[in-house]
Design a protein around this motif. Structure first.
Motif, short mmCIF file in Angstrom:
data_model
loop_
_atom_site.label_atom_id
_atom_site.label_comp_id
_atom_site.label_asym_id
_atom_site.label_seq_id
_atom_site.Cartn_x
_atom_site.Cartn_y
_atom_site.Cartn_z
N ASN A 55 0.71 -1.20 0.00
CA ASN A 55 0.08 -0.03 0.03
C ASN A 55 0.86 1.35 -0.03
O ASN A 55 0.43 2.31 0.37
CB ASN A 55 -0.95 0.13 1.04
CG ASN A 55 -1.88 -1.07 1.07
OD1 ASN A 55 -2.84 -1.15 0.02
ND2 ASN A 55 -1.74 -1.91 1.91
N SER A 56 1.98 1.23 -0.45
CA SER A 56 3.18 2.36 -0.43
C SER A 56 3.53 2.39 -1.82
O SER A 56 3.88 1.41 -2.80
CB SER A 56 3.96 2.08 0.71
OG SER A 56 3.50 2.18 1.84
N ARG B 64 0.35 10.30 1.03
CA ARG B 64 0.36 8.75 0.53
C ARG B 64 1.51 8.46 1.28
O ARG B 64 2.32 8.94 1.75
CB ARG B 64 0.39 8.68 -1.02
CG ARG B 64 1.77 8.94 -1.46
CD ARG B 64 1.80 9.26 -3.03
NE ARG B 64 3.13 9.51 -3.50
CZ ARG B 64 3.81 10.56 -3.47
NH1 ARG B 64 3.13 11.65 -2.93
NH2 ARG B 64 4.75 10.80 -4.06
#
Length: 142
Positions: free
Chosen positions: A87-88, A110
């Motif tokens: 998720n990065s 983010r």
């Protein structure tokens, strides 16, 4: 796995597990090895009793030995690291620059991962930017 007894420059003692002797040196040099109590990056090995290799130990090879609770915790840790990576955005060497842009609102918020030197990490922390190293974990759990 190799277990070292470690101590920081403030006298806090703790243990560290490494896949090989050179792994300790790499983590120390990169600044990812810090004291869990005070976050000091000035870490050294302390004297510890050697583990005598018996025939049984040689047969088993170097493996992690966990009880069930430790095994479950380790699995959760591996899942957490995988989730962070999944998720990065990997920004590589631009990590310090991108972290600052996000922190100061110059870029969209983010999750990012990447590389930074110990000096860059300390500078980010001094600016109030939250960063944390991702642990390098062995692939297999006994």
């Amino acid at each position: 796995m190799i277990r070292y007894s470690l101590i920081c420059d403030h006298g806090h003692e703790f243990e560290g597990w490494f896949s090989e002797s050179a792994d300790f040196d790499r983590q120390k040099e990169s600044g990812f090895l810090t004291c869990p109590v005070c976050a000091s990056a000035s870490i050294s090995k302390t004297l510890m009793a050697p583990s005598v290799a018996t025939a049984r130990k040689k047969e088993e090879g170097q493996k992690l030995v966990f009880d069930q609770v430790q095994k479950e915790a380790f699995i959760k840790l591996k899942e957490a690291v995988a989730a962070v990576k999944a998720n990065s955005e990997d920004v590589g060497e631009r990590f310090p620059e991108e972290a600052r842009k996000i922190h100061y609102g110059e870029s969209e918020a983010r999750g990012i991962i990447g590389n930074a030197s110990p000096d860059e990490v300390h500078a980010l922390i001094d600016e109030g930017i939250d960063v944390a190293p991702l642990p390098v974990l062995p692939d297999d759990v006994n």
